[in-house]
Design an enzyme around this catalytic site. Structure first.
Site, mmCIF file in Angstrom:
data_model
loop_
_atom_site.group_PDB
_atom_site.id
_atom_site.type_symbol
_atom_site.label_atom_id
_atom_site.label_comp_id
_atom_site.label_asym_id
_atom_site.label_seq_id
_atom_site.Cartn_x
_atom_site.Cartn_y
_atom_site.Cartn_z
ATOM 1 C CG ASP A 188 -2.550 0.585 -4.334
ATOM 2 O OD1 ASP A 188 -2.447 -0.102 -3.301
ATOM 3 O OD2 ASP A 188 -1.591 1.191 -4.839
ATOM 4 N N GLY A 214 -8.457 -3.764 -3.972
ATOM 5 C CA GLY A 214 -8.207 -5.174 -3.721
ATOM 6 C C GLY A 214 -6.746 -5.424 -3.410
ATOM 7 C CG PHE A 216 -0.577 -6.733 -5.615
ATOM 8 C CD1 PHE A 216 0.022 -7.439 -4.584
ATOM 9 C CD2 PHE A 216 -0.208 -5.397 -5.801
ATOM 10 C CE1 PHE A 216 0.958 -6.853 -3.750
ATOM 11 C CE2 PHE A 216 0.735 -4.804 -4.965
ATOM 12 C CZ PHE A 216 1.314 -5.531 -3.944
ATOM 13 C CG HIS A 234 11.313 -2.068 -5.448
ATOM 14 N ND1 HIS A 234 12.058 -0.907 -5.470
ATOM 15 C CD2 HIS A 234 10.070 -1.697 -5.047
ATOM 16 C CE1 HIS A 234 11.312 0.107 -5.094
ATOM 17 N NE2 HIS A 234 10.100 -0.337 -4.831
#
Length: 329
Positions: A188, A214, A216, A234
């Site tokens: 995360d 980091g 994504f 979402h």
């Protein structure tokens, strides 16, 4: 329904004050609760009385109040907790964003960004207190659905799992506890994983789980058997969701699995929880809830094939993607 915001905000105040925890040992008077929470006795009684009329508490003689099965869910140690979520959604900055829903409907843009000039992640990075409240809410939601999620899919077939955007690691902790041979990676943003390390150790899984910081959108750790995205996609509209999936695809071996845990939007005229969660995604991060078929379409664009989507309770599904060979999209 028009006055529903009043109930929501009253529950938010009760959760923020920790009233359910104070009542977990048995009934107490509104005066005793006022002393414990440093609130006005008459005003607190009026709050408790109103929530008792909705079944959150039960009013007894002498202005004494007790928990009900509904109010019990506001306890911090409840088996299916909602208190941290209630404490989060009533925060002024989030409440204000919903006040600009009309802007989102007129423009298709995030009301949060319109109101605050920044996206929710940037806002919480600048405001650590709000980030902590949000992280507790996400952890509670993960804990609430953890049992049904673990029962829905055989996670034990995987030796190493990367929890992509895994927050404080609530889901990963439950997976590692359920499968003693499993190794985990919590991935995360830096300020998120920095706060998570101690919790992993406290849960007794720190030796089998490492944290990696980091984005994504750039890269995720390579070489795992499975990559979990719980309540991540979402938050994003389709182009960004595909970009996240493509990042995962680049890190994955041909025999690895993608495990997306998300709601199914449901059929017309049903599933208000999913439909209003979709509005919440529009208002705040600018994302959307989707159908299983829509997730399958995102998978194909990003280089995956939809393999299965077992129901995981609370409207969630474990949507499993298998990497397709390069050049087959």
């Amino acid at each position: 329904m028009v006055n529903g915001f009043q109930v929501s905000q009253a529950i938010h105040v009760a959760a923020t004050l920790g009233l359910a925890d104070l009542l977990s040992g048995g009934p107490r008077t509104s005066g005793e609760l006022a002393d414990a929470t440093a609130t006005d006795p008459d005003a607190l009684y009026r709050l408790l009385r109103a929530l008792a009329s909705e079944g959150v508490f039960h009013e007894e003689d002498g202005r004494r109040f007790a928990l009900t099965p509904i109010g019990d869910c506001l306890r911090s140690d409840a088996e299916e907790p909602v208190g941290a979520w209630a404490a989060f959604v009533g925060r002024p900055y989030y409440w204000q964003a919903w006040g600009d829903l009309l802007h989102s409907i007129r423009t298709g843009e995030s009301a949060f960004a319109h109101r605050h000039g920044i996206d929710p992640w940037g806002y919480r990075a600048r405001n650590p207190e709000e980030a902590a409240i949000f992280d507790r809410a996400m952890a509670d939601l993960a804990r609430r659905a953890s049992r049904s999620t673990l029962d829905a899919y055989d996670f034990g077939r995987h030796r190493t799992i990367v929890d992509v955007g895994g927050g404080r690691g609530e889901l990963l902790v439950n997976l590692l506890k359920a499968h003693p041979a499993m190794q985990g990676v919590l991935f995360d943003l830096p300020h998120v994983v920095e706060a998570a390390g101690g919790e992993l150790d406290a849960a007794g899984v720190g030796e089998r789980c490492r944290t990696v910081a980091g984005s994504f959108f750039d890269e995720v750790p390579q070489g795992a058997d499975a990559y979990v995205l719980r309540a991540v996609l979402h938050d994003w509209d389709d182009p960004e969701a595909v970009a996240i999936l493509e990042t995962c695809r680049r890190a994955m071996a041909a025999d690895a699995s993608l495990l997306v845990i998300e709601r199914d939007i449901g059929p017309p005229n049903a599933r208000p929880d999913a439909k209003f969660s979709d509005l919440n995604m529009l208002v705040a991060p600018g994302g959307r809830e989707r159908s299983i078929a829509e997730y399958g379409a995102l998978f194909v664009t990003a280089g995956f094939r939809l393999a299965e989507s077992p129901a995981a309770g609370f409207g969630l599904h474990v949507i499993v993607g298998v990497p397709m060979p390069d050049g087959t999209r």
